[in-house]
Design a protein around this motif. Structure first.
Motif, PDB file in Angstrom:
ATOM      1  N   GLY B 399       7.640  12.421   4.221  1.00 51.37           N
ATOM      2  CA  GLY B 399       6.288  12.942   4.061  1.00 51.37           C
ATOM      3  C   GLY B 399       5.868  13.193   2.630  1.00 51.37           C
ATOM      4  N   LYS B 400       6.548  12.562   1.687  1.00 53.08           N
ATOM      5  CA  LYS B 400       6.230  12.802   0.278  1.00 53.08           C
ATOM      6  C   LYS B 400       5.090  11.926  -0.242  1.00 53.08           C
ATOM      7  CE  LYS B 400      10.867  14.359  -0.956  1.00 53.08           C
ATOM      8  NZ  LYS B 400      12.156  13.931  -1.527  1.00 53.08           N
ATOM      9  N   LEU B 401       4.690  10.926   0.536  1.00 53.47           N
ATOM     10  CA  LEU B 401       3.565  10.084   0.129  1.00 53.47           C
ATOM     11  C   LEU B 401       2.399  10.341   1.082  1.00 53.47           C
ATOM     12  CD1 LEU B 401       5.397   6.698  -0.616  1.00 53.47           C
ATOM     13  CD2 LEU B 401       4.719   8.480  -2.233  1.00 53.47           C
ATOM     14  N   ASP B 402       1.174  10.173   0.588  1.00 50.75           N
ATOM     15  CA  ASP B 402       0.011  10.513   1.426  1.00 50.75           C
ATOM     16  C   ASP B 402      -0.552   9.309   2.183  1.00 50.75           C
ATOM     17  OD1 ASP B 402      -1.053   9.155  -0.682  1.00 50.75           O
ATOM     18  OD2 ASP B 402      -2.483  10.716  -1.284  1.00 50.75           O
ATOM     19  N   PHE B 403       0.268   8.263   2.337  1.00 51.14           N
ATOM     20  CA  PHE B 403      -0.158   7.099   3.122  1.00 51.14           C
ATOM     21  C   PHE B 403       1.077   6.511   3.787  1.00 51.14           C
ATOM     22  CE2 PHE B 403       1.029   5.777  -1.068  1.00 51.14           C
ATOM     23  CZ  PHE B 403       1.746   4.617  -0.879  1.00 51.14           C
ATOM     24  N   PRO B 404       0.891   5.851   4.938  1.00 47.27           N
ATOM     25  CA  PRO B 404       2.060   5.370   5.692  1.00 47.27           C
ATOM     26  C   PRO B 404       2.505   3.943   5.371  1.00 47.27           C
ATOM     27  CG  PRO B 404       0.106   5.256   7.064  1.00 47.27           C
ATOM     28  CD  PRO B 404      -0.340   5.799   5.731  1.00 47.27           C
ATOM     29  N   GLY B 405       1.646   3.130   4.791  1.00 46.84           N
ATOM     30  CA  GLY B 405       1.970   1.716   4.657  1.00 46.84           C
ATOM     31  C   GLY B 405       2.682   1.389   3.355  1.00 46.84           C
ATOM     32  N   GLY B 406       3.788   0.670   3.439  1.00 46.08           N
ATOM     33  CA  GLY B 406       4.440   0.190   2.228  1.00 46.08           C
ATOM     34  C   GLY B 406       3.740  -1.043   1.701  1.00 46.08           C
ATOM     35  N   TYR B 407       4.094  -1.437   0.500  1.00 44.42           N
ATOM     36  CA  TYR B 407       3.549  -2.679  -0.049  1.00 44.42           C
ATOM     37  C   TYR B 407       4.594  -3.345  -0.929  1.00 44.42           C
ATOM     38  CZ  TYR B 407       2.627   0.390  -4.106  1.00 44.42           C
ATOM     39  OH  TYR B 407       2.758   1.281  -5.131  1.00 44.42           O
ATOM     40  N   LYS B 408       4.468  -4.658  -1.032  1.00 42.32           N
ATOM     41  CA  LYS B 408       5.306  -5.393  -1.971  1.00 42.32           C
ATOM     42  C   LYS B 408       4.461  -5.769  -3.179  1.00 42.32           C
ATOM     43  CE  LYS B 408       4.422 -10.061  -0.156  1.00 42.32           C
ATOM     44  NZ  LYS B 408       3.608  -9.782   1.025  1.00 42.32           N
ATOM     45  N   LEU B 409       5.138  -6.025  -4.277  1.00 48.21           N
ATOM     46  CA  LEU B 409       4.446  -6.414  -5.504  1.00 48.21           C
ATOM     47  C   LEU B 409       4.917  -7.805  -5.913  1.00 48.21           C
ATOM     48  CD1 LEU B 409       4.815  -3.019  -7.382  1.00 48.21           C
ATOM     49  CD2 LEU B 409       2.707  -3.964  -6.433  1.00 48.21           C
ATOM     50  N   LEU B 410       3.957  -8.706  -6.051  1.00 48.86           N
ATOM     51  CA  LEU B 410       4.260 -10.080  -6.442  1.00 48.86           C
ATOM     52  C   LEU B 410       4.015 -10.213  -7.941  1.00 48.86           C
ATOM     53  CD1 LEU B 410       2.224 -11.540  -3.483  1.00 48.86           C
ATOM     54  CD2 LEU B 410       4.714 -11.669  -3.668  1.00 48.86           C
ATOM     55  N   ALA B 457      -0.490  -6.790  -5.225  1.00 45.50           N
ATOM     56  CA  ALA B 457       0.114  -5.933  -4.207  1.00 45.50           C
ATOM     57  C   ALA B 457      -0.394  -6.358  -2.835  1.00 45.50           C
ATOM     58  CB  ALA B 457      -0.245  -4.476  -4.458  1.00 45.50           C
ATOM     59  N   GLN B 458       0.506  -6.413  -1.865  1.00 44.04           N
ATOM     60  CA  GLN B 458       0.124  -6.693  -0.478  1.00 44.04           C
ATOM     61  C   GLN B 458       0.826  -5.685   0.415  1.00 44.04           C
ATOM     62  OE1 GLN B 458       1.153 -10.827   0.022  1.00 44.04           O
ATOM     63  NE2 GLN B 458      -0.646 -11.545  -1.073  1.00 44.04           N
ATOM     64  N   GLY B 459       0.013  -4.901   1.118  1.00 45.77           N
ATOM     65  CA  GLY B 459       0.592  -3.795   1.858  1.00 45.77           C
ATOM     66  C   GLY B 459       0.327  -3.824   3.346  1.00 45.77           C
ATOM     67  N   ALA B 460       1.063  -2.987   4.049  1.00 46.45           N
ATOM     68  CA  ALA B 460       0.913  -2.845   5.490  1.00 46.45           C
ATOM     69  C   ALA B 460      -0.364  -2.080   5.812  1.00 46.45           C
ATOM     70  CB  ALA B 460       2.118  -2.112   6.068  1.00 46.45           C
ATOM     71  N   MET B 461      -1.036  -2.505   6.873  1.00 48.91           N
ATOM     72  CA  MET B 461      -2.255  -1.826   7.310  1.00 48.91           C
ATOM     73  C   MET B 461      -2.027  -1.219   8.688  1.00 48.91           C
ATOM     74  SD  MET B 461      -6.050  -3.472   7.770  1.00 48.91           S
ATOM     75  CE  MET B 461      -7.291  -2.671   8.796  1.00 48.91           C
ATOM     76  N   VAL B 462      -2.474   0.016   8.826  1.00 51.95           N
ATOM     77  CA  VAL B 462      -2.396   0.672  10.128  1.00 51.95           C
ATOM     78  C   VAL B 462      -3.608   0.219  10.942  1.00 51.95           C
ATOM     79  CG1 VAL B 462      -2.377   2.883  11.343  1.00 51.95           C
ATOM     80  CG2 VAL B 462      -1.284   2.674   9.091  1.00 51.95           C
ATOM     81  N   PRO B 463      -3.406  -0.269  12.174  1.00 59.43           N
ATOM     82  CA  PRO B 463      -4.562  -0.691  12.972  1.00 59.43           C
ATOM     83  C   PRO B 463      -5.500   0.491  13.212  1.00 59.43           C
ATOM     84  CG  PRO B 463      -2.554  -0.625  14.308  1.00 59.43           C
ATOM     85  CD  PRO B 463      -2.135  -0.434  12.885  1.00 59.43           C
ATOM     86  N   ASN B 464      -6.803   0.211  13.194  1.00 61.42           N
ATOM     87  CA  ASN B 464      -7.754   1.302  13.436  1.00 61.42           C
ATOM     88  C   ASN B 464      -8.912   0.811  14.307  1.00 61.42           C
ATOM     89  OD1 ASN B 464     -10.191   0.520  11.847  1.00 61.42           O
ATOM     90  ND2 ASN B 464      -8.746   0.579  10.128  1.00 61.42           N
ATOM     91  N   ASP B 465      -9.696   1.771  14.812  1.00 60.66           N
ATOM     92  CA  ASP B 465     -10.754   1.431  15.772  1.00 60.66           C
ATOM     93  C   ASP B 465     -11.968   0.791  15.121  1.00 60.66           C
ATOM     94  OD1 ASP B 465      -9.241   2.382  17.848  1.00 60.66           O
ATOM     95  OD2 ASP B 465     -10.073   4.420  17.745  1.00 60.66           O
ATOM     96  N   ASP B 466     -12.028   0.790  13.794  1.00 67.43           N
ATOM     97  CA  ASP B 466     -13.192   0.241  13.091  1.00 67.43           C
ATOM     98  C   ASP B 466     -13.037  -1.227  12.711  1.00 67.43           C
ATOM     99  OD1 ASP B 466     -14.659   2.662  13.064  1.00 67.43           O
ATOM    100  OD2 ASP B 466     -13.381   3.399  11.439  1.00 67.43           O
TER     101      ASP B 466
END
Lengths: 217, 605
Positions: B399-410, B457-466
């Protein structure tokens, strides 16, 4: 020019280059000025499924639209922006004026703005030449042509979105881009790729040494 | 069996597949090798990578120096024909007018689909990527775990031919020993990034994985591993592997690969499948609708022959959608009947829902250490060679980061084939009063060329209703097929991730001594985030799950409502990971195809 430089050359259409060189050399002082029409280009693009393997020449897919006077002006400007050196040909010899003509004559929307900007800028250069007592830009003395460009280069850097600096910046970018995308230009830039190799061994030792990095395992 | 016209289509097939890209090619390959009679419908024309790709052509041989145009939206020499975000006659709409709520939809209308112009980055999803709900309390769990899919990752990698190394990093899985081909050496900029990022930030720059043959595949051993007990398949695959050459370390894979060193569906999957005699390919066939019988089973696909606009039907015992995630969604929604009034396989109401894409931003700098390097060939495996996997899984869990998705850096840099802007962006680096021309221009060009380092950077996205797709109530394409309408909105979690990306990329480029004109966009990440669809990693819309009420397909990519209808492409992804989707599409499609073969053998299909 070294031998390997020559070996990269035949991709260029030298007939086109020679045409421009002779046109530039034979420039008489012209009183009248004619411009490519500022109307939108009516030609068609190459479509969504062109032959990707073919080598195309400017003017092959859509007509070039520079007037003779404009061509001479572009040749003169190319000679100022990227003249030949002992080691490399200049922008004119590798066909950049044809490329600029192809660009501003393109039917695609991305080039429409450049067409307006460049044609307006070329006319402005002739007006500036007349302010300096010459018939047009091409007739200006070489030193004066250079002076006009040096003066334009400053607003082109300080306020790149404001005309006429915006014109000079775009012209310089197209000339430089047209030049460094040719085999001669690439060689002068220091690009050494686009050749098949049996293996890829990474940067040579002298590069690693300069960067203070150890060789790769 | 061959390339066919509508007249030559057989009256019945075992499998009718819509789409010839990664998913369609993979399913066609597996089924044809197992002896099933397969028809592939492709909306574009046939395409021969060996003959039609531009490999050594220089930009001056292309119109407009190869720059992008509406006809060639990735540039003239890019291996895309009749493709793009905007295709005449094939519209889609966006529900919102807001600038940052647009979704751009790339379509690739040619044999092999998007595998033709793909960068070939081939990373496995990690164990956490399948279980974000359990682990972080957001999004969905997939109905499968990493371990469930791992055997098919190995198989897909051995078939495609993928280079990479084993790094032992959390959530960036290693392949089984002997599966990957050796990675290429790093370029100067990549070596410098590796050195500085490790020394100053503790970050690991490691070889990326890409579907490029850095050496010939082992045609004597691999076929027996991939097709045990199937001598014909082994022979066909061995023949095909021997036809593929090793990479010659020149020309961009986006141009396609005439020597077969880079993976594309036509070269690696469809060619051996055609040679099996079990595959028909029908080009120029725009699928309109999946048909069903009174029992609610799929019976085939109605399609438009784009050559003359006529409508036809192809019949099969099993229908596989592999048209690209959103095209498959569109097909399901357009397959309405009295039994399925809301579209096919849509009893959950979730067809079109949970559209996700890579959360992406970029940042670049000029690195003085890389100025004026002695000219040398840095093509390597043109394109990506180095990346930084996400290494903060534990911080996220705590819980030390304020977002859930990781990302890789190219990380990219180097002395690339010059394009129109190769020498035009350097004026800010000099003290001169004006822009450079003449001798100054040559001097700047030589000095600074190759000294720009870019990070993406390309990161994971959490699915959402929008974020979802639905049918537009009015818009139709040129064949009268209802078009899609997209809804898109970046959520707070993704924007926080973007801010983190920007800060991280700035720190890495700082560590390399980089200079930049504008600082990274940390305060206002909406400015930095790339639009939905622009990275062309969109997935979702027919997500797989364990509960028929909360998902469209089961764990085998089979729709809950229609037992003989498979969704084989990225539509089944419950979420994007920080990995590119193609390898996972290949592995999932192969797994689904293996399951189909078993079910057919058991007589269940």
């Amino acid at each position: 020019m070294n031998p390997s430089h020559e070996s990269l050359a035949p991709r260029i259409d030298r007939r086109v280059a020679l045409r421009w060189i002779s046109a530039a050399a034979a420039t008489p002082a012209l009183g009248g000025i004619s411009f490519a029409a500022e109307t939108p280009v009516a030609a068609h693009g190459y479509g969504p499924d062109p032959d990707m393997t073919k080598a195309y020449q400017p003017g092959e897919l859509w007509p070039l639209t520079f007037s003779e006077a404009q061509r001479k002006q572009i040749v003169a400007l190319c000679d100022i922006l990227l003249p030949a050196t002992d080691a490399a040909p200049g922008a004119v010899a590798v066909g950049v004026p044809d490329f600029i003509d192809e660009w501003i004559s393109s039917p695609y929307p991305g080039q429409v703005g450049d067409r307006k900007l460049l044609l307006k800028g070329l006319a402005w250069l002739d007006e500036e030449a007349r302010r300096r007592g010459a018939g047009d830009f091409v007739s200006l003395k070489a030193g004066d042509q250079l002076d006009v460009c040096q003066r334009l280069a400053i607003p082109a850097k300080r306020t790149p979105k404001e005309y006429p600096g915006s014109f000079f910046l775009r012209l310089r970018d197209l000339v430089a881009g047209g030049y460094y995308t040719t085999p001669d230009g690439m060689r002068d830039l220091g690009y050494r790729g686009n050749v098949p190799s049996i293996e890829w061994t990474g940067p040579p030792a002298e590069v690693l040494e300069k960067l203070g990095l150890s060789p790769q395992a | 069996m061959p390339v066919v016209s509508p007249k030559e289509v057989q009256p019945n097939y075992d499998i009718v597949i819509v789409g010839s890209g990664a998913a369609g090619g993979q399913v066609a390959y597996v089924l044809a090798m197992e002896g099933a009679k397969v028809l592939v419908l492709e909306a574009g024309r046939m395409f021969d990578p060996a003959r039609e790709t531009a490999m050594f052509q220089t930009p001056d041989q292309a119109p407009l120096r190869g720059e992008k145009t509406p006809d060639k939206q990735y540039g003239f020499h890019d291996c895309s024909i009749a493709s793009g975000w905007d295709i005449p006659g094939e519209p889609y709409t966006n529900a919102s007018k807001e600038e940052k709520r647009q979704f751009a939809w790339w379509r690739q209308r040619m044999l092999g689909g998007r595998t033709n112009h793909w960068g070939r980055v081939s990373l496995r999803n990690g164990p956490h990527d399948f279980k974000t709900r359990t682990r972080l309390g957001v999004g969905f769990d997939w109905p499968i775990s990493y371990d469930d899919l791992a055997p098919w990752y190995d198989k897909a990698e051995m078939l495609a031919g993928i280079f990479g190394a084993a790094e032992g990093m959390e959530n960036s899985p290693d392949s089984s020993p002997g599966v990957l081909l050796p990675p290429p050496k790093f370029r100067a900029a990549e070596l410098l990034a590796r050195d500085r990022a490790k020394a100053k930030l503790g970050l690991s720059v490691v070889p990326i994985h890409r579907a490029i043959l850095t050496q010939k595949q082992d045609a004597d051993r691999v076929p027996a591993k991939l097709h045990p007990g199937n001598a014909k398949a082994q022979r066909l695959l061995a023949e095909n592997m021997r036809m593929r050459a090793q990479c010659f370390f020149a020309t961009d894979c986006h141009r396609g690969c005439s020597i077969g060193a880079a993976f594309d569906s036509a070269t690696v999957l469809l060619r051996p499948a055609l040679n099996s005699g079990n595959l028909d390919i029908l080009p120029n066939a725009m699928a309109r609708e999946v048909t069903v019988n009174a029992d609610g089973k799929a019976t085939g696909v109605t399609y438009i022959d784009k050559v003359d606009g006529s409508e036809h039907h192809a019949s099969g015992r099993i229908v596989v959608l592999a048209a690209s995630s959103q095209e498959s969604v569109r097909l399901l929604l357009n397959s309405k009947s009295s039994r399925f009034p809301d579209g096919l396989a849509n009893s959950s109401g979730l067809v079109g829902k949970y559209l996700t894409d890579s959360v992406s931003s970029g940042f670049s700098a000029q690195v003085p250490a890389l100025e004026d390097l002695p000219p040398h060939n840095e093509d390597g495996t043109v394109g990506q060679q180095a990346y930084i996997p996400w290494s903060f899984c534990q911080e996220q869990l705590a819980g030390k980061l304020d977002f859930p998705g990781g990302y890789k850096l190219l990380v990219s840099g180097g002395r690339r084939l010059p394009d129109l802007n190769a020498a035009t962006k350097f004026d800010w680096l000099s003290e001169r009063e004006g822009i450079a021309f003449g001798a100054d221009l040559r001097e700047d060009a030589r000095r600074y060329y190759g000294s720009i380092v870019g990070i993406g950077a390309q990161g994971a996205m959490v699915p959402n209703d929008d974020c979802f797709a639905e049918l537009d109530p009015e818009m139709k394409d040129q064949w009268g097929i209802p078009a899609l309408r997209f809804h898109w909105k970046w959520a707070d979690a993704e924007l926080k991730q973007i801010a983190h990306q920007q800060e991280m990329m700035g720190a890495i480029l700082d560590a390399m001594g980089g200079r930049y004109r504008r600082p990274p966009e940390i305060q206002n990440p909406i400015k930095a985030v790339k639009d939905g669809g622009s990275v062309i990693h969109e997935v979702g819309g027919a997500i797989m799950g364990a509960d028929p009420a909360k998902s469209v397909t089961d764990a085998w990519s089979r729709t809950w409502d229609v037992p003989n209808l498979i969704v084989a492409d990225g539509a089944t992804f419950p979420n994007t990971a920080d990995k590119n989707p193609t390898l996972t599409i290949l592995a999932l499609a192969w797994r689904a195809a293996d399951h189909l073969v078993e079910e057919m053998k058991r007589g269940n299909l």
